[in-house]
Design a protein around this motif. Sequence first.
Motif, PDB file in Angstrom:
ATOM      1  N   LYS A  20       0.830  -1.206   0.000  1.00  0.00           N
ATOM      2  CA  LYS A  20       0.000   0.000   0.000  1.00  0.00           C
ATOM      3  C   LYS A  20       0.866   1.257   0.000  1.00  0.00           C
ATOM      4  N   GLU A  21       1.947   1.251   0.779  1.00  0.00           N
ATOM      5  CA  GLU A  21       2.859   2.397   0.796  1.00  0.00           C
ATOM      6  C   GLU A  21       3.510   2.593  -0.569  1.00  0.00           C
ATOM      7  N   ILE A  22       3.826   1.494  -1.247  1.00  0.00           N
ATOM      8  CA  ILE A  22       4.413   1.579  -2.587  1.00  0.00           C
ATOM      9  C   ILE A  22       3.380   2.151  -3.557  1.00  0.00           C
ATOM     10  N   GLU A  23       2.164   1.628  -3.521  1.00  0.00           N
ATOM     11  CA  GLU A  23       1.112   2.083  -4.425  1.00  0.00           C
ATOM     12  C   GLU A  23       0.753   3.548  -4.205  1.00  0.00           C
ATOM     13  N   GLU A  24       0.814   4.008  -2.957  1.00  0.00           N
ATOM     14  CA  GLU A  24       0.490   5.400  -2.634  1.00  0.00           C
ATOM     15  C   GLU A  24       1.661   6.346  -2.889  1.00  0.00           C
ATOM     16  N   GLY A  25       2.829   5.802  -3.251  1.00  0.00           N
ATOM     17  CA  GLY A  25       3.985   6.637  -3.540  1.00  0.00           C
ATOM     18  C   GLY A  25       4.795   7.024  -2.318  1.00  0.00           C
ATOM     19  N   ARG A  28       9.026   5.005  -3.100  1.00  0.00           N
ATOM     20  CA  ARG A  28       9.129   5.261  -4.541  1.00  0.00           C
ATOM     21  C   ARG A  28      10.078   4.279  -5.225  1.00  0.00           C
ATOM     22  N   PRO A  29       9.927   4.126  -6.535  1.00  0.00           N
ATOM     23  CA  PRO A  29      10.822   3.232  -7.282  1.00  0.00           C
ATOM     24  C   PRO A  29      12.289   3.574  -7.035  1.00  0.00           C
ATOM     25  N   GLY A  30      13.078   2.535  -6.790  1.00  0.00           N
ATOM     26  CA  GLY A  30      14.501   2.709  -6.527  1.00  0.00           C
ATOM     27  C   GLY A  30      14.825   2.986  -5.072  1.00  0.00           C
ATOM     28  N   GLN A  31      13.833   3.319  -4.279  1.00  0.00           N
ATOM     29  CA  GLN A  31      14.049   3.624  -2.865  1.00  0.00           C
ATOM     30  C   GLN A  31      14.211   2.334  -2.069  1.00  0.00           C
ATOM     31  N   PRO A  32      15.145   2.307  -1.126  1.00  0.00           N
ATOM     32  CA  PRO A  32      15.292   1.103  -0.299  1.00  0.00           C
ATOM     33  C   PRO A  32      14.145   0.985   0.694  1.00  0.00           C
ATOM     34  N   LEU A  33      13.758  -0.246   0.964  1.00  0.00           N
ATOM     35  CA  LEU A  33      12.786  -0.495   2.024  1.00  0.00           C
ATOM     36  C   LEU A  33      13.513  -0.397   3.360  1.00  0.00           C
ATOM     37  N   PRO A  34      12.783  -0.146   4.443  1.00  0.00           N
ATOM     38  CA  PRO A  34      13.424  -0.135   5.759  1.00  0.00           C
ATOM     39  C   PRO A  34      14.095  -1.481   6.038  1.00  0.00           C
ATOM     40  N   SER A  35      15.075  -1.461   6.911  1.00  0.00           N
ATOM     41  CA  SER A  35      15.813  -2.683   7.250  1.00  0.00           C
ATOM     42  C   SER A  35      14.901  -3.687   7.947  1.00  0.00           C
ATOM     43  N   GLU A  36      15.343  -4.943   7.950  1.00  0.00           N
ATOM     44  CA  GLU A  36      14.604  -5.990   8.652  1.00  0.00           C
ATOM     45  C   GLU A  36      14.403  -5.602  10.110  1.00  0.00           C
ATOM     46  N   GLU A  56       7.117 -12.290  -0.371  1.00  0.00           N
ATOM     47  CA  GLU A  56       5.789 -12.039  -0.943  1.00  0.00           C
ATOM     48  C   GLU A  56       5.829 -10.826  -1.875  1.00  0.00           C
ATOM     49  N   LEU A  57       6.481  -9.751  -1.440  1.00  0.00           N
ATOM     50  CA  LEU A  57       6.579  -8.542  -2.270  1.00  0.00           C
ATOM     51  C   LEU A  57       7.405  -8.798  -3.531  1.00  0.00           C
ATOM     52  N   ARG A  60       5.238 -10.593  -5.966  1.00  0.00           N
ATOM     53  CA  ARG A  60       4.273  -9.663  -6.564  1.00  0.00           C
ATOM     54  C   ARG A  60       4.946  -8.707  -7.552  1.00  0.00           C
ATOM     55  N   GLY A  61       6.278  -8.730  -7.602  1.00  0.00           N
ATOM     56  CA  GLY A  61       7.010  -7.851  -8.507  1.00  0.00           C
ATOM     57  C   GLY A  61       7.129  -6.418  -8.016  1.00  0.00           C
ATOM     58  N   LEU A  62       6.892  -6.198  -6.725  1.00  0.00           N
ATOM     59  CA  LEU A  62       6.929  -4.838  -6.187  1.00  0.00           C
ATOM     60  C   LEU A  62       8.309  -4.418  -5.705  1.00  0.00           C
ATOM     61  N   VAL A  63       9.151  -5.392  -5.363  1.00  0.00           N
ATOM     62  CA  VAL A  63      10.490  -5.078  -4.874  1.00  0.00           C
ATOM     63  C   VAL A  63      11.505  -6.019  -5.500  1.00  0.00           C
ATOM     64  N   VAL A  64      12.747  -5.606  -5.425  1.00  0.00           N
ATOM     65  CA  VAL A  64      13.857  -6.439  -5.873  1.00  0.00           C
ATOM     66  C   VAL A  64      14.917  -6.391  -4.772  1.00  0.00           C
ATOM     67  N   THR A  65      15.520  -7.544  -4.473  1.00  0.00           N
ATOM     68  CA  THR A  65      16.551  -7.616  -3.448  1.00  0.00           C
ATOM     69  C   THR A  65      17.898  -7.808  -4.116  1.00  0.00           C
ATOM     70  N   VAL A  66      18.860  -6.970  -3.718  1.00  0.00           N
ATOM     71  CA  VAL A  66      20.223  -7.056  -4.225  1.00  0.00           C
ATOM     72  C   VAL A  66      21.099  -7.506  -3.061  1.00  0.00           C
ATOM     73  N   GLN A  67      21.753  -8.639  -3.229  1.00  0.00           N
ATOM     74  CA  GLN A  67      22.561  -9.203  -2.156  1.00  0.00           C
ATOM     75  C   GLN A  67      23.578  -8.182  -1.661  1.00  0.00           C
ATOM     76  N   ALA A  68      23.687  -8.067  -0.346  1.00  0.00           N
ATOM     77  CA  ALA A  68      24.615  -7.180   0.356  1.00  0.00           C
ATOM     78  C   ALA A  68      24.289  -5.689   0.170  1.00  0.00           C
TER      79      ALA A  68
END
Length: 77
Positions: A20-25, A28-36, A56-57, A60-68
């Motif tokens: 929902k936070e992603i959909e509401e902006g 934003r694209p390219g922004q890191p999600l908060p840490s675990e 899950e995210l 759904r194609g909403l996020v991408v994880t880059v190792q390290a």
Amino acid sequence: MTSPLNNVPLYRQLADLLAKEIEEGKLRPGQPLPSELHLQQTYGVARGTVRMAMRELRERGLVVTVQARGTFVSERR
């Protein structure tokens, strides 16, 4: 907020909140999600719950994880 009394699993509740936070902006694209750790403390959930929500995210194609580097909001389609 997440609730253990809800019939929906906690990881899915967390994934839905972040989606929902992603959909509401708010995220934003390219922004890191908060840490675990931040997500654990903010929502009062276990590390495994956060990891399952991230998976899950990704599915759904909403996020991408880059190792390290972390997990980032995907570019919009």
